[in-house]
Design a protein around this motif. Structure first.
Motif, PDB file in Angstrom:
ATOM      1  N   MET A   1       0.981  -1.181  -0.379  1.00 28.06           N
ATOM      2  CA  MET A   1      -0.214   0.047   0.251  1.00 28.06           C
ATOM      3  C   MET A   1       1.229   1.485  -0.264  1.00 28.06           C
ATOM      4  O   MET A   1       2.133   1.143   0.855  1.00 28.06           O
ATOM      5  CB  MET A   1      -0.780  -0.044   1.327  1.00 28.06           C
ATOM      6  CG  MET A   1      -2.363   0.976   1.617  1.00 28.06           C
ATOM      7  SD  MET A   1      -2.977   0.834   2.372  1.00 28.06           S
ATOM      8  CE  MET A   1      -3.322  -0.350   3.423  1.00 28.06           C
ATOM      9  N   ASP A   2       0.482   2.071  -1.107  1.00 26.17           N
ATOM     10  CA  ASP A   2       1.491   2.872  -0.928  1.00 26.17           C
ATOM     11  C   ASP A   2       0.901   4.281   0.069  1.00 26.17           C
ATOM     12  O   ASP A   2       0.060   4.058   1.255  1.00 26.17           O
ATOM     13  CB  ASP A   2       1.136   4.363  -1.934  1.00 26.17           C
ATOM     14  CG  ASP A   2       1.732   3.903  -3.227  1.00 26.17           C
ATOM     15  OD1 ASP A   2       2.302   3.229  -3.347  1.00 26.17           O
ATOM     16  OD2 ASP A   2       0.814   4.076  -4.523  1.00 26.17           O
ATOM     17  N   HIS A   3       2.555   5.081   0.843  1.00 26.42           N
ATOM     18  CA  HIS A   3       2.137   5.670   2.138  1.00 26.42           C
ATOM     19  C   HIS A   3       2.565   7.454   2.083  1.00 26.42           C
ATOM     20  O   HIS A   3       3.276   7.937   1.236  1.00 26.42           O
ATOM     21  CB  HIS A   3       2.930   5.365   3.192  1.00 26.42           C
ATOM     22  CG  HIS A   3       3.075   6.036   4.399  1.00 26.42           C
ATOM     23  ND1 HIS A   3       2.094   5.873   5.436  1.00 26.42           N
ATOM     24  CD2 HIS A   3       3.901   6.815   4.782  1.00 26.42           C
ATOM     25  CE1 HIS A   3       2.403   6.817   6.461  1.00 26.42           C
ATOM     26  NE2 HIS A   3       2.929   7.337   6.475  1.00 26.42           N
ATOM     27  N   ILE A   4       1.487   8.104   2.459  1.00 26.97           N
ATOM     28  CA  ILE A   4       1.886   9.376   2.367  1.00 26.97           C
ATOM     29  C   ILE A   4       1.677  10.259   4.152  1.00 26.97           C
ATOM     30  O   ILE A   4       0.912   9.578   4.918  1.00 26.97           O
ATOM     31  CB  ILE A   4       0.988  10.020   1.775  1.00 26.97           C
ATOM     32  CG1 ILE A   4       1.432  11.234   1.059  1.00 26.97           C
ATOM     33  CG2 ILE A   4      -0.187  10.853   1.944  1.00 26.97           C
ATOM     34  CD1 ILE A   4       1.766  11.619  -0.191  1.00 26.97           C
ATOM     35  N   ASP A   5       2.704  11.174   4.187  1.00 33.42           N
ATOM     36  CA  ASP A   5       2.268  11.795   5.494  1.00 33.42           C
ATOM     37  C   ASP A   5       0.753  11.939   5.699  1.00 33.42           C
ATOM     38  O   ASP A   5       0.424  11.542   7.255  1.00 33.42           O
ATOM     39  CB  ASP A   5       3.170  12.734   5.654  1.00 33.42           C
ATOM     40  CG  ASP A   5       3.148  12.977   7.074  1.00 33.42           C
ATOM     41  OD1 ASP A   5       3.919  12.160   8.419  1.00 33.42           O
ATOM     42  OD2 ASP A   5       2.478  13.986   7.615  1.00 33.42           O
ATOM     43  N   THR A   6       0.526  13.326   4.889  1.00 35.48           N
ATOM     44  CA  THR A   6      -0.819  13.398   5.275  1.00 35.48           C
ATOM     45  C   THR A   6      -1.935  13.265   4.277  1.00 35.48           C
ATOM     46  O   THR A   6      -1.847  14.308   2.821  1.00 35.48           O
ATOM     47  CB  THR A   6      -1.170  14.992   5.494  1.00 35.48           C
ATOM     48  OG1 THR A   6      -0.168  15.080   6.566  1.00 35.48           O
ATOM     49  CG2 THR A   6      -2.152  16.052   6.160  1.00 35.48           C
ATOM     50  N   VAL A   7      -3.269  12.808   4.712  1.00 39.27           N
ATOM     51  CA  VAL A   7      -4.076  12.973   3.107  1.00 39.27           C
ATOM     52  C   VAL A   7      -4.867  14.596   3.607  1.00 39.27           C
ATOM     53  O   VAL A   7      -5.729  14.261   4.807  1.00 39.27           O
ATOM     54  CB  VAL A   7      -4.436  11.892   2.404  1.00 39.27           C
ATOM     55  CG1 VAL A   7      -5.565  12.002   1.664  1.00 39.27           C
ATOM     56  CG2 VAL A   7      -3.350  11.113   2.095  1.00 39.27           C
ATOM     57  N   ILE A   8      -5.552  15.322   2.396  1.00 39.32           N
ATOM     58  CA  ILE A   8      -6.844  15.966   3.029  1.00 39.32           C
ATOM     59  C   ILE A   8      -7.137  15.576   1.908  1.00 39.32           C
ATOM     60  O   ILE A   8      -7.196  16.121   0.376  1.00 39.32           O
ATOM     61  CB  ILE A   8      -5.853  17.524   2.888  1.00 39.32           C
ATOM     62  CG1 ILE A   8      -4.744  17.617   3.955  1.00 39.32           C
ATOM     63  CG2 ILE A   8      -7.002  18.873   2.687  1.00 39.32           C
ATOM     64  CD1 ILE A   8      -3.626  19.426   3.325  1.00 39.32           C
ATOM     65  N   ILE A   9      -9.017  15.798   2.064  1.00 41.33           N
ATOM     66  CA  ILE A   9      -9.485  15.379   1.263  1.00 41.33           C
ATOM     67  C   ILE A   9     -10.364  16.752   1.421  1.00 41.33           C
ATOM     68  O   ILE A   9     -11.303  17.491   2.568  1.00 41.33           O
ATOM     69  CB  ILE A   9     -11.257  14.496   2.286  1.00 41.33           C
ATOM     70  CG1 ILE A   9     -11.014  13.564   2.683  1.00 41.33           C
ATOM     71  CG2 ILE A   9     -12.232  14.395   2.017  1.00 41.33           C
ATOM     72  CD1 ILE A   9     -11.630  13.006   4.205  1.00 41.33           C
ATOM     73  N   GLY A  10     -11.033  16.901   0.071  1.00 38.97           N
ATOM     74  CA  GLY A  10     -11.351  18.444  -0.034  1.00 38.97           C
ATOM     75  C   GLY A  10     -10.548  19.628  -0.471  1.00 38.97           C
ATOM     76  O   GLY A  10      -9.310  20.159  -0.230  1.00 38.97           O
ATOM     77  N   ALA A  11     -10.600  19.972  -1.936  1.00 36.99           N
ATOM     78  CA  ALA A  11      -9.466  20.330  -2.019  1.00 36.99           C
ATOM     79  C   ALA A  11     -10.471  22.601  -2.632  1.00 36.99           C
ATOM     80  O   ALA A  11     -10.475  22.515  -4.045  1.00 36.99           O
ATOM     81  CB  ALA A  11      -8.903  20.568  -3.930  1.00 36.99           C
ATOM     82  N   GLY A  12     -11.341  22.251  -1.804  1.00 37.55           N
ATOM     83  CA  GLY A  12     -12.050  23.982  -1.904  1.00 37.55           C
ATOM     84  C   GLY A  12     -10.603  24.838  -1.348  1.00 37.55           C
ATOM     85  O   GLY A  12      -9.724  24.145  -0.940  1.00 37.55           O
TER      86      GLY A  12
END
Ligand SMILES: Cc1cc2nc3c(=O)[nH]c(=O)nc-3n(C[C@H](O)[C@H](O)[C@H](O)COP(=O)(O)OP(=O)(O)OC[C@H]3O[C@@H](n4cnc5c(N)ncnc54)[C@H](O)[C@@H]3O)c2cc1C
Length: 363
Positions: A1-12
């Protein structure tokens, strides 16, 4: 599974402001279900940089609006985002409204806004010929901004720092893991899994729905969501206004006021109307109400020149009373690494950069 530090839901504008800030120190991915950033509330508002006059003292709305206004003007200068500090005329027509005006002036001072100035009758007639009013204040720090260019500048900041924005990608659910979250996403119809340490739910009108799908988050940590549509009518023809023109605020909005866009186009609204499902249609029948409201302060309005324009939807937390922004981290809900943002209605655009600072501090 790819890993990323921070995921933000929503590009408003709020998700992007948080992303631009956090990407300076960590790896960040912003996802949006739509084909482009900012397709919901962030592109369906008045594009006004609010001064911070109305909100309750010490509330997040008051603090983040006043702080955000300063940050936003600086950001616009640095990143060449079109902005005009036009100022706004806030006016009263009756004795009762004059009391309200005085209360707003006092509230503004308590919020740290000290630049409001009373206007004499002559000044009102000079600055807004044809405006029917008995008293008014001028707010010089109110302005207008090109919100699309603002979001574009935030995307550039994010990408310059190595972060990524991916559209056509929906957040489906999150499970807690030892070091953060395992996410299920849907990218253009295909299921996709990803892990992250920090999850930020900046889903605007969908934030509550997203929160329901985060395992481990207690349901009573999720406030109710109420959709409140605000419709605009544009005015095609000559008009005497060079500043924004605001009557006294109403229970759920700022009253049917007059704003200008960057091209000088005059528009009126937004009104307030609670609705049951997402619907951005403007009801042409609302025109009679708009004409009546506008002619009460600008009798010269020509109704023939007033046309339905667009609508935005406020993510309200209550139908009964005004609510503050809700920005909650682990201190509130005990889920390590999660921040939920609920009820980010106006002045969320103005406050966006300060919200980003606040979220970073919570982490
Ligand atoms: C009528 C109106 C007038 C306003 N006028 C002003 C003003 O003049 N000045 C001001 O300061 N503020 C104003 N505001 C408020 C301001 O527009 C908002 O506070 C701000 O745009 C909110 O930004 P956001 O990023 O939180 O939400 P949004 O712009 O709605 O962004 C949320 C994003 O999350 C995405 N998303 C949600 N769930 C998922 C999921 N499961 N998967 C993937 N993506 C998802 C959505 O597609 C959306 O793009 C106004 C608001 C309205 C409605």
């Amino acid at each position: 599974m790819d890993h990323i530090d921070t995921v933000i839901i929503g590009a408003g504008v709020v998700g992007l402001a948080i992303a631009a800030r956090l990407s300076q120190t960590r790896s960040v991915l912003v996802i949006d279900q739509m084909g482009q950033f900012g397709e919901h509330t962030s592109s369906r508002n008045s594009e006004v940089i609010h001064a911070g006059l109305y909100y309750a003292e010490h509330s997040l709305k008051a603090r983040l609006c006043v702080r955000g206004k300063g940050l936003l003007y600086e950001h616009c200068k640095r990143f060449h985002v079109p902005v005009k500090q036009l100022g706004k005329i806030l006016f009263a027509r009756t004795n009762a409204e004059q009391d309200k005006l005085a209360a707003i002036e006092a509230q503004a001072k308590r919020n740290g806004v000290h630049d409001l100035t009373p206007l004499s009758r002559t000044q009102i007639a000079d600055m807004a010929p044809g405006l029917r009013t008995s008293a008014a204040l001028f707010s010089p720090s109110t302005g207008i901004i090109d919100s699309h260019q603002l979001m574009l500048s935030l995307v550039h900041q994010l990408e310059h720092a190595g972060g990524t924005l991916v559209c056509h990608t929906r957040f489906e659910s999150a499970e807690q893991t030892a070091s953060g979250f395992a996410l299920r996403l849907n990218c253009d119809g295909e299921a996709f899994k990803l892990s992250c340490n920090t999850l930020i739910n900046a889903g605007g009108l969908f934030a509550q729905d997203n929160a329901q799908r985060i395992a481990g988050l207690s349901k009573d940590q999720i406030p109710q969501s109420h959709l409140c549509r605000g419709q605009y009518f544009c005015y095609q023809g000559p008009h005497p206004f060079h500043h924004l023109i605001y009557p006294m605020p109403e229970q759920h909005g700022l009253g049917i006021h007059a704003t200008l866009d960057m091209a000088g186009q005059l528009r009126f609204g937004p009104d307030t109307q609670f609705i049951d499902k997402l619907d951005y249609q403007v009801d042409a029948q609302a025109k009679a109400r708009f004409v009546e409201a506008i002619q009460s302060y600008w009798p010269a309005l020509d109704p023939e020149r007033l046309h339905p324009d667009y609508a935005g939807i406020r993510p309200k937390l209550s139908r009964e009373k005004g609510q503050d922004f809700v920005i909650e981290g682990k201190q509130h809900h005990q889920v390590e690494g999660l921040i939920n943002l609920f009820g980010i209605e106006s002045p969320g655009l103005t406050a966006s950069l300060a919200i980003a600072e606040y979220v970073e501090a919570q982490l």
